[in-house]
Design a protein around this motif. Sequence first.
Motif, PDB file in Angstrom:
ATOM      1  N   GLU A   6     -21.318 -22.204 -31.690  1.00  0.00           N
ATOM      2  CA  GLU A   6     -21.411 -21.058 -30.800  1.00  0.00           C
ATOM      3  C   GLU A   6     -21.275 -19.792 -31.636  1.00  0.00           C
ATOM      4  O   GLU A   6     -20.202 -19.519 -32.183  1.00  0.00           O
ATOM      5  CB  GLU A   6     -20.314 -21.100 -29.738  1.00  0.00           C
ATOM      6  CG  GLU A   6     -20.393 -22.297 -28.807  1.00  0.00           C
ATOM      7  CD  GLU A   6     -19.311 -22.266 -27.741  1.00  0.00           C
ATOM      8  OE1 GLU A   6     -18.708 -21.186 -27.538  1.00  0.00           O
ATOM      9  OE2 GLU A   6     -19.051 -23.307 -27.122  1.00  0.00           O
ATOM     10  N   PRO A   7     -22.339 -19.008 -31.771  1.00  0.00           N
ATOM     11  CA  PRO A   7     -22.245 -17.750 -32.522  1.00  0.00           C
ATOM     12  C   PRO A   7     -21.329 -16.759 -31.811  1.00  0.00           C
ATOM     13  O   PRO A   7     -20.936 -16.985 -30.660  1.00  0.00           O
ATOM     14  CB  PRO A   7     -23.699 -17.244 -32.540  1.00  0.00           C
ATOM     15  CG  PRO A   7     -24.523 -18.451 -32.266  1.00  0.00           C
ATOM     16  CD  PRO A   7     -23.697 -19.300 -31.344  1.00  0.00           C
ATOM     17  N   PRO A   8     -20.984 -15.653 -32.460  1.00  0.00           N
ATOM     18  CA  PRO A   8     -20.177 -14.632 -31.785  1.00  0.00           C
ATOM     19  C   PRO A   8     -20.879 -14.144 -30.527  1.00  0.00           C
ATOM     20  O   PRO A   8     -22.105 -14.031 -30.490  1.00  0.00           O
ATOM     21  CB  PRO A   8     -20.074 -13.513 -32.828  1.00  0.00           C
ATOM     22  CG  PRO A   8     -20.321 -14.182 -34.133  1.00  0.00           C
ATOM     23  CD  PRO A   8     -21.288 -15.289 -33.857  1.00  0.00           C
TER      24      PRO A   8
ATOM     25  N   LEU B 266     -25.022 -14.691 -23.081  1.00  0.00           N
ATOM     26  CA  LEU B 266     -24.364 -15.769 -22.358  1.00  0.00           C
ATOM     27  C   LEU B 266     -24.851 -17.136 -22.823  1.00  0.00           C
ATOM     28  O   LEU B 266     -24.122 -18.122 -22.753  1.00  0.00           O
ATOM     29  CB  LEU B 266     -24.611 -15.613 -20.853  1.00  0.00           C
ATOM     30  CG  LEU B 266     -24.003 -14.367 -20.194  1.00  0.00           C
ATOM     31  CD1 LEU B 266     -24.406 -14.299 -18.728  1.00  0.00           C
ATOM     32  CD2 LEU B 266     -22.491 -14.361 -20.334  1.00  0.00           C
ATOM     33  N   GLY B 267     -26.094 -17.199 -23.316  1.00  0.00           N
ATOM     34  CA  GLY B 267     -26.650 -18.469 -23.755  1.00  0.00           C
ATOM     35  C   GLY B 267     -26.098 -18.955 -25.078  1.00  0.00           C
ATOM     36  O   GLY B 267     -26.432 -20.061 -25.513  1.00  0.00           O
ATOM     37  N   LEU B 268     -25.250 -18.165 -25.732  1.00  0.00           N
ATOM     38  CA  LEU B 268     -24.665 -18.579 -27.002  1.00  0.00           C
ATOM     39  C   LEU B 268     -23.285 -19.200 -26.812  1.00  0.00           C
ATOM     40  O   LEU B 268     -22.609 -19.511 -27.783  1.00  0.00           O
ATOM     41  CB  LEU B 268     -24.569 -17.381 -27.945  1.00  0.00           C
ATOM     42  CG  LEU B 268     -25.916 -16.733 -28.305  1.00  0.00           C
ATOM     43  CD1 LEU B 268     -25.704 -15.537 -29.213  1.00  0.00           C
ATOM     44  CD2 LEU B 268     -26.852 -17.744 -28.961  1.00  0.00           C
ATOM     45  N   LYS B 269     -22.882 -19.394 -25.570  1.00  0.00           N
ATOM     46  CA  LYS B 269     -21.590 -19.998 -25.245  1.00  0.00           C
ATOM     47  C   LYS B 269     -21.817 -21.306 -24.495  1.00  0.00           C
ATOM     48  O   LYS B 269     -22.742 -21.413 -23.697  1.00  0.00           O
ATOM     49  CB  LYS B 269     -20.768 -19.043 -24.377  1.00  0.00           C
ATOM     50  CG  LYS B 269     -19.426 -19.595 -23.958  1.00  0.00           C
ATOM     51  CD  LYS B 269     -18.774 -18.680 -22.938  1.00  0.00           C
ATOM     52  CE  LYS B 269     -17.390 -19.192 -22.570  1.00  0.00           C
ATOM     53  NZ  LYS B 269     -17.416 -20.579 -22.110  1.00  0.00           N
ATOM     54  N   THR B 270     -20.987 -22.298 -24.759  1.00  0.00           N
ATOM     55  CA  THR B 270     -21.074 -23.561 -24.030  1.00  0.00           C
ATOM     56  C   THR B 270     -20.228 -23.444 -22.768  1.00  0.00           C
ATOM     57  O   THR B 270     -19.009 -23.313 -22.835  1.00  0.00           O
ATOM     58  CB  THR B 270     -20.562 -24.733 -24.887  1.00  0.00           C
ATOM     59  OG1 THR B 270     -21.273 -24.738 -26.136  1.00  0.00           O
ATOM     60  CG2 THR B 270     -20.790 -26.054 -24.173  1.00  0.00           C
ATOM     61  N   TRP B 271     -20.881 -23.495 -21.616  1.00  0.00           N
ATOM     62  CA  TRP B 271     -20.192 -23.315 -20.344  1.00  0.00           C
ATOM     63  C   TRP B 271     -19.656 -24.645 -19.828  1.00  0.00           C
ATOM     64  O   TRP B 271     -20.237 -25.705 -20.057  1.00  0.00           O
ATOM     65  CB  TRP B 271     -21.127 -22.668 -19.323  1.00  0.00           C
ATOM     66  CG  TRP B 271     -21.480 -21.280 -19.733  1.00  0.00           C
ATOM     67  CD1 TRP B 271     -22.555 -20.891 -20.485  1.00  0.00           C
ATOM     68  CD2 TRP B 271     -20.719 -20.094 -19.473  1.00  0.00           C
ATOM     69  NE1 TRP B 271     -22.515 -19.536 -20.705  1.00  0.00           N
ATOM     70  CE2 TRP B 271     -21.403 -19.018 -20.092  1.00  0.00           C
ATOM     71  CE3 TRP B 271     -19.538 -19.834 -18.779  1.00  0.00           C
ATOM     72  CZ2 TRP B 271     -20.945 -17.705 -20.028  1.00  0.00           C
ATOM     73  CZ3 TRP B 271     -19.073 -18.523 -18.716  1.00  0.00           C
ATOM     74  CH2 TRP B 271     -19.779 -17.480 -19.330  1.00  0.00           C
TER      75      TRP B 271
ATOM     76  N   GLY C  86     -13.570 -12.415 -27.852  1.00  0.00           N
ATOM     77  CA  GLY C  86     -12.970 -11.750 -29.002  1.00  0.00           C
ATOM     78  C   GLY C  86     -13.116 -12.530 -30.288  1.00  0.00           C
ATOM     79  O   GLY C  86     -12.731 -12.047 -31.358  1.00  0.00           O
ATOM     80  N   MET C  87     -13.680 -13.735 -30.204  1.00  0.00           N
ATOM     81  CA  MET C  87     -13.751 -14.605 -31.376  1.00  0.00           C
ATOM     82  C   MET C  87     -15.089 -14.487 -32.088  1.00  0.00           C
ATOM     83  O   MET C  87     -16.082 -14.047 -31.515  1.00  0.00           O
ATOM     84  CB  MET C  87     -13.513 -16.058 -30.972  1.00  0.00           C
ATOM     85  CG  MET C  87     -12.184 -16.305 -30.304  1.00  0.00           C
ATOM     86  SD  MET C  87     -11.976 -18.024 -29.826  1.00  0.00           S
ATOM     87  CE  MET C  87     -11.853 -18.790 -31.439  1.00  0.00           C
ATOM     88  N   GLY C  88     -15.113 -14.906 -33.313  1.00  0.00           N
ATOM     89  CA  GLY C  88     -16.359 -14.986 -34.062  1.00  0.00           C
ATOM     90  C   GLY C  88     -17.034 -16.333 -33.811  1.00  0.00           C
ATOM     91  O   GLY C  88     -16.825 -16.970 -32.789  1.00  0.00           O
ATOM     92  N   GLU C  89     -17.816 -16.769 -34.767  1.00  0.00           N
ATOM     93  CA  GLU C  89     -18.504 -18.063 -34.632  1.00  0.00           C
ATOM     94  C   GLU C  89     -17.492 -19.210 -34.604  1.00  0.00           C
ATOM     95  O   GLU C  89     -16.515 -19.200 -35.359  1.00  0.00           O
ATOM     96  CB  GLU C  89     -19.465 -18.259 -35.801  1.00  0.00           C
ATOM     97  CG  GLU C  89     -20.196 -19.591 -35.782  1.00  0.00           C
ATOM     98  CD  GLU C  89     -21.143 -19.736 -36.947  1.00  0.00           C
ATOM     99  OE1 GLU C  89     -21.025 -20.736 -37.694  1.00  0.00           O
ATOM    100  OE2 GLU C  89     -22.005 -18.848 -37.129  1.00  0.00           O
ATOM    101  N   ILE C  90     -17.722 -20.167 -33.730  1.00  0.00           N
ATOM    102  CA  ILE C  90     -16.872 -21.350 -33.665  1.00  0.00           C
ATOM    103  C   ILE C  90     -17.741 -22.590 -33.588  1.00  0.00           C
ATOM    104  O   ILE C  90     -18.927 -22.540 -33.262  1.00  0.00           O
ATOM    105  CB  ILE C  90     -15.914 -21.325 -32.446  1.00  0.00           C
ATOM    106  CG1 ILE C  90     -16.716 -21.387 -31.139  1.00  0.00           C
ATOM    107  CG2 ILE C  90     -15.006 -20.112 -32.483  1.00  0.00           C
ATOM    108  CD1 ILE C  90     -15.835 -21.555 -29.908  1.00  0.00           C
TER     109      ILE C  90
ATOM    110  N   GLY D 155     -29.143 -23.067 -23.385  1.00  0.00           N
ATOM    111  CA  GLY D 155     -28.011 -22.428 -24.058  1.00  0.00           C
ATOM    112  C   GLY D 155     -27.748 -23.040 -25.417  1.00  0.00           C
ATOM    113  O   GLY D 155     -28.607 -23.051 -26.300  1.00  0.00           O
ATOM    114  N   THR D 156     -26.558 -23.583 -25.607  1.00  0.00           N
ATOM    115  CA  THR D 156     -26.212 -24.210 -26.887  1.00  0.00           C
ATOM    116  C   THR D 156     -26.691 -25.652 -26.985  1.00  0.00           C
ATOM    117  O   THR D 156     -26.572 -26.270 -28.037  1.00  0.00           O
ATOM    118  CB  THR D 156     -24.694 -24.173 -27.120  1.00  0.00           C
ATOM    119  OG1 THR D 156     -24.038 -24.896 -26.070  1.00  0.00           O
ATOM    120  CG2 THR D 156     -24.180 -22.740 -27.147  1.00  0.00           C
TER     121      THR D 156
END
Length: 336
Positions: A121-123, A129-134, A97-101, A173-174
């Motif tokens: 991390e973009p929205p 899935l590759g735009l989030k740090t897992w 639900g968040m935007g860029e962080i 990913g990130t």
Amino acid sequence: MSICVADLPQPWQKPSSEELLAALKQLQVEPPIWNPGTSRKVILESYQNTAQLRREAAAYLSSIIKSSLSWIQDEDEKEAIWDEASRRLAERCGRAGMGEITRRWPLEDQVSSPFELVIREPPITGDSLGLKTWGSSYLLARSLGDIAKESLPHIFTLRTSNQSLDVLELGSGTGLLGMAAAAIWKTNVVLTDLPTIVPNLAYNIERNRSTIEALGGKVDSGVLTWGSEDGNAEQFASKNQFKIVLAADPLYDDDHPELLSSAIVAHLAQDKDARAIVMVPQRDLTTKKLAAKFLSIMIVSGLSVLEQRTLVGQDDWDEDGEDSGIECWWAVFGRQ
């Protein structure tokens, strides 16, 4: 220091736009930094202690969004307040639900020198899935020093001070894991992913390049699509050129085990000392089956398991206040 929502300016008090914006800034949710050493008990206690505050904050934000703010004359100021309150509320709806962080990830190199990597991390929209740090990438990154000593001593103890390794990360990913490897292992790492992911990956590399190079590492990025030669960056035209291949949380679909194993076989050096290190979170039965399928394909492909362990850490952004602890399986592969 915790914030008492009751002490913040309330709509019925008709505060100025400056007061409301300042209050909303105080309610900003900072992205969490997972710590593999944090026990589940501590995590749960933290959630329980903040549950009431989260509910109060959500109610406060909703009251501002629903308010007409009729006492504020400037329409642009009203829009700014509604936008800010909406962002604060979205932050409480989980990562999707968040935007860029931007998050800062604390790490240490092999001589216990602390440093941090700054990751954008973009929205998250659609199949991104590759735009989030897992969490598994941070868990493996935190373990790189021990892995060098315990699992790869034949590589690192024999390396001279001016001799670099060629390391490849698949599905970067990130970029947290690959950049951490460059800094901690003081070597060259090429980070790769799909064409839609690489622009943000390249951005994060440039943002952290000075930190990594100050610690003795070098980083580069490129497009590498598993199972396809079309569109891949030129630096991957030569096969079997990397001494170490890394991958964290790479299995989501039924075809991923075969695609990942083929990429490792294609790019891992033919040297008997070359190693592939793969970490897979054991989230559910499906993930466990994908890991088992990957393991069997790797063995058939001529890569045997030299070591395998499990680590427990936090998996994902907390969305509902429940424990997000996850067990991650990781293995070291070498050519038979």
